[in-house]
Motif scaffolding. Structure first.
Motif, PDB file in Angstrom:
ATOM      1  N   ASP A 143       0.886  -1.288   0.006  1.00  0.00           N
ATOM      2  CA  ASP A 143      -0.020   0.065  -0.077  1.00  0.00           C
ATOM      3  C   ASP A 143       0.918   1.251   0.130  1.00  0.00           C
ATOM      4  O   ASP A 143       1.734   1.523   1.093  1.00  0.00           O
ATOM      5  N   ASN A 144       0.672   1.934  -0.975  1.00  0.00           N
ATOM      6  CA  ASN A 144       1.709   3.213  -1.238  1.00  0.00           C
ATOM      7  C   ASN A 144       1.440   4.056   0.003  1.00  0.00           C
ATOM      8  O   ASN A 144       2.278   5.005   0.263  1.00  0.00           O
ATOM      9  N   GLN A 145       0.281   4.138   0.860  1.00  0.00           N
ATOM     10  CA  GLN A 145       0.117   5.050   1.960  1.00  0.00           C
ATOM     11  C   GLN A 145       0.597   4.577   3.310  1.00  0.00           C
ATOM     12  O   GLN A 145       0.607   5.338   3.880  1.00  0.00           O
ATOM     13  N   SER A 146       1.189   3.296   3.218  1.00  0.00           N
ATOM     14  CA  SER A 146       1.658   2.771   4.453  1.00  0.00           C
ATOM     15  C   SER A 146       3.238   2.826   4.372  1.00  0.00           C
ATOM     16  O   SER A 146       3.800   2.015   3.329  1.00  0.00           O
ATOM     17  N   PRO A 147       3.878   3.293   5.438  1.00  0.00           N
ATOM     18  CA  PRO A 147       5.481   3.386   5.380  1.00  0.00           C
ATOM     19  C   PRO A 147       5.940   1.772   5.789  1.00  0.00           C
ATOM     20  O   PRO A 147       5.067   1.061   6.391  1.00  0.00           O
ATOM     21  N   VAL A 148       7.172   1.550   5.434  1.00  0.00           N
ATOM     22  CA  VAL A 148       7.558   0.152   5.720  1.00  0.00           C
ATOM     23  C   VAL A 148       8.176   0.188   7.210  1.00  0.00           C
ATOM     24  O   VAL A 148       8.746   1.039   7.609  1.00  0.00           O
ATOM     25  N   ARG A 149       7.501  -0.582   7.916  1.00  0.00           N
ATOM     26  CA  ARG A 149       7.942  -0.592   9.704  1.00  0.00           C
ATOM     27  C   ARG A 149       9.263  -1.206   9.788  1.00  0.00           C
ATOM     28  O   ARG A 149      10.062  -1.008  10.694  1.00  0.00           O
ATOM     29  N   ASP A 150       9.635  -2.031   9.250  1.00  0.00           N
ATOM     30  CA  ASP A 150      10.641  -3.156   9.206  1.00  0.00           C
ATOM     31  C   ASP A 150      12.003  -2.950   8.284  1.00  0.00           C
ATOM     32  O   ASP A 150      12.408  -4.085   8.006  1.00  0.00           O
ATOM     33  N   ILE A 151      12.000  -1.919   7.858  1.00  0.00           N
ATOM     34  CA  ILE A 151      13.163  -1.393   7.083  1.00  0.00           C
ATOM     35  C   ILE A 151      14.582  -1.832   7.730  1.00  0.00           C
ATOM     36  O   ILE A 151      15.529  -2.392   6.848  1.00  0.00           O
ATOM     37  N   SER A 152      14.673  -2.057   8.854  1.00  0.00           N
ATOM     38  CA  SER A 152      15.786  -2.369   9.562  1.00  0.00           C
ATOM     39  C   SER A 152      16.345  -3.871   9.428  1.00  0.00           C
ATOM     40  O   SER A 152      17.589  -4.176   9.436  1.00  0.00           O
ATOM     41  N   LEU A 153      15.311  -4.666   9.024  1.00  0.00           N
ATOM     42  CA  LEU A 153      15.620  -6.033   8.735  1.00  0.00           C
ATOM     43  C   LEU A 153      15.932  -6.281   7.291  1.00  0.00           C
ATOM     44  O   LEU A 153      16.031  -7.452   6.752  1.00  0.00           O
ATOM     45  N   LEU A 154      15.965  -5.299   6.464  1.00  0.00           N
ATOM     46  CA  LEU A 154      16.602  -5.516   5.107  1.00  0.00           C
ATOM     47  C   LEU A 154      17.611  -6.339   4.538  1.00  0.00           C
ATOM     48  O   LEU A 154      17.787  -7.168   3.776  1.00  0.00           O
ATOM     49  N   LYS A 155      18.612  -6.259   5.788  1.00  0.00           N
ATOM     50  CA  LYS A 155      19.867  -7.046   5.384  1.00  0.00           C
ATOM     51  C   LYS A 155      19.652  -8.459   5.474  1.00  0.00           C
ATOM     52  O   LYS A 155      20.414  -9.415   4.952  1.00  0.00           O
ATOM     53  N   TYR A 156      18.337  -9.014   5.831  1.00  0.00           N
ATOM     54  CA  TYR A 156      18.145 -10.407   5.964  1.00  0.00           C
ATOM     55  C   TYR A 156      17.524 -10.834   4.659  1.00  0.00           C
ATOM     56  O   TYR A 156      17.107 -12.090   4.442  1.00  0.00           O
ATOM     57  N   LEU A 157      16.979 -10.043   3.767  1.00  0.00           N
ATOM     58  CA  LEU A 157      16.570 -10.450   2.453  1.00  0.00           C
ATOM     59  C   LEU A 157      17.603 -10.891   1.560  1.00  0.00           C
ATOM     60  O   LEU A 157      18.347  -9.894   1.087  1.00  0.00           O
ATOM     61  N   LYS A 197      16.854 -12.670  -1.558  1.00  0.00           N
ATOM     62  CA  LYS A 197      16.438 -13.035  -2.771  1.00  0.00           C
ATOM     63  C   LYS A 197      15.661 -11.800  -3.376  1.00  0.00           C
ATOM     64  O   LYS A 197      15.055 -11.077  -2.536  1.00  0.00           O
ATOM     65  N   PRO A 198      15.574 -11.896  -4.692  1.00  0.00           N
ATOM     66  CA  PRO A 198      15.121 -10.700  -5.143  1.00  0.00           C
ATOM     67  C   PRO A 198      13.454 -10.286  -4.863  1.00  0.00           C
ATOM     68  O   PRO A 198      12.731 -11.297  -4.569  1.00  0.00           O
ATOM     69  N   VAL A 199      13.078  -9.136  -4.466  1.00  0.00           N
ATOM     70  CA  VAL A 199      11.709  -8.954  -4.150  1.00  0.00           C
ATOM     71  C   VAL A 199      11.093  -8.040  -5.129  1.00  0.00           C
ATOM     72  O   VAL A 199      11.454  -6.849  -5.441  1.00  0.00           O
ATOM     73  N   HIS A 200       9.913  -8.414  -5.838  1.00  0.00           N
ATOM     74  CA  HIS A 200       9.434  -7.534  -6.829  1.00  0.00           C
ATOM     75  C   HIS A 200       8.076  -7.013  -6.014  1.00  0.00           C
ATOM     76  O   HIS A 200       7.275  -7.586  -5.472  1.00  0.00           O
ATOM     77  N   ILE A 201       7.910  -5.584  -6.256  1.00  0.00           N
ATOM     78  CA  ILE A 201       6.778  -4.964  -5.339  1.00  0.00           C
ATOM     79  C   ILE A 201       6.043  -4.344  -6.098  1.00  0.00           C
ATOM     80  O   ILE A 201       6.337  -3.508  -7.062  1.00  0.00           O
ATOM     81  N   ILE A 202       4.809  -4.625  -6.163  1.00  0.00           N
ATOM     82  CA  ILE A 202       3.691  -4.100  -6.857  1.00  0.00           C
ATOM     83  C   ILE A 202       3.112  -3.063  -5.829  1.00  0.00           C
ATOM     84  O   ILE A 202       2.408  -3.398  -4.720  1.00  0.00           O
ATOM     85  N   VAL A 203       2.908  -1.925  -6.217  1.00  0.00           N
ATOM     86  CA  VAL A 203       2.483  -0.557  -5.188  1.00  0.00           C
ATOM     87  C   VAL A 203       1.182  -0.320  -5.603  1.00  0.00           C
ATOM     88  O   VAL A 203       0.902   0.134  -6.904  1.00  0.00           O
ATOM     89  N   CYS A 204       0.280  -0.455  -4.741  1.00  0.00           N
ATOM     90  CA  CYS A 204      -1.206  -0.258  -4.885  1.00  0.00           C
ATOM     91  C   CYS A 204      -1.289   1.362  -4.316  1.00  0.00           C
ATOM     92  O   CYS A 204      -0.733   1.821  -3.382  1.00  0.00           O
ATOM     93  N   GLY A 205      -2.107   1.932  -4.815  1.00  0.00           N
ATOM     94  CA  GLY A 205      -2.709   3.301  -4.450  1.00  0.00           C
ATOM     95  C   GLY A 205      -2.070   4.337  -5.230  1.00  0.00           C
ATOM     96  O   GLY A 205      -1.124   4.050  -6.236  1.00  0.00           O
ATOM     97  N   ASN A 206      -2.505   5.613  -5.342  1.00  0.00           N
ATOM     98  CA  ASN A 206      -2.200   6.472  -6.214  1.00  0.00           C
ATOM     99  C   ASN A 206      -0.855   6.948  -5.864  1.00  0.00           C
ATOM    100  O   ASN A 206      -0.433   7.659  -4.832  1.00  0.00           O
ATOM    101  N   PRO A 207       0.158   7.119  -6.982  1.00  0.00           N
ATOM    102  CA  PRO A 207       1.523   7.573  -6.778  1.00  0.00           C
ATOM    103  C   PRO A 207       1.921   9.003  -7.267  1.00  0.00           C
ATOM    104  O   PRO A 207       2.703   9.536  -7.610  1.00  0.00           O
ATOM    105  N   LYS A 208       0.565   9.727  -7.222  1.00  0.00           N
ATOM    106  CA  LYS A 208       0.854  11.248  -7.735  1.00  0.00           C
ATOM    107  C   LYS A 208       1.939  11.891  -7.020  1.00  0.00           C
ATOM    108  O   LYS A 208       2.374  12.841  -7.750  1.00  0.00           O
ATOM    109  N   ASP A 209       2.055  11.545  -5.677  1.00  0.00           N
ATOM    110  CA  ASP A 209       3.189  12.255  -5.074  1.00  0.00           C
ATOM    111  C   ASP A 209       4.779  11.519  -4.954  1.00  0.00           C
ATOM    112  O   ASP A 209       5.188  11.707  -4.131  1.00  0.00           O
ATOM    113  N   GLY A 210       4.627  10.365  -5.964  1.00  0.00           N
ATOM    114  CA  GLY A 210       5.759   9.530  -5.818  1.00  0.00           C
ATOM    115  C   GLY A 210       5.312   8.263  -5.087  1.00  0.00           C
ATOM    116  O   GLY A 210       4.122   8.098  -4.570  1.00  0.00           O
ATOM    117  N   ILE A 211       6.291   7.385  -4.566  1.00  0.00           N
ATOM    118  CA  ILE A 211       6.031   6.162  -4.036  1.00  0.00           C
ATOM    119  C   ILE A 211       6.709   6.193  -2.650  1.00  0.00           C
ATOM    120  O   ILE A 211       7.636   7.005  -2.663  1.00  0.00           O
TER     121      ILE A 211
END
Length: 109
Positions: free
Chosen positions: A21-35, A37-51
């Protein structure tokens, strides 16, 4: 956390899809180092002000992609030449290990 759990539960998977959801911030970005494999993100919501910038960071870090109804941006793992990108009508700059939104002159006031 969900993608980390998916990696553990499905170790044979070569990539993962995240619907965000483009209106929701990522809460667990600190866990990024544990990913791992490739993650493909489908962003839902109006990206009029970016994503949400963290979605770009996740895709860049994992060699995944970000997709809206209007466009798609794919990354190779840690692609060095994508330090500045234009996506969803907004400019983003890679600063350190994450993307930041670059404010337009009209937004700086």
């Amino acid at each position: 956390e969900a993608i980390i759990q998916a990696q553990l539960q499905f170790p044979q998977a070569t990539e993962f899809i995240m619907i965000a959801d483009n209106q929701s911030p990522v809460r667990d970005i600190s866990l990024l180092k544990y990913l791992k494999k490739p993650v493909h993100i489908i962003v839902c919501g109006n990206p009029k002000d970016g994503i949400e910038k963290d979605y770009l960071t996740i895709a860049w870090h994992t060699g995944g992609s970000v997709c809206t109804l209007q466009e798609e941006l794919a990354f190779s793992p840690r692609q060095a030449d994508k330090t500045e990108i234009q996506f969803a009508g907004t400019l983003y700059r890679l600063i350190g290990e994450q993307y930041e939104r670059v404010l337009k002159e009209t937004e700086k006031k």
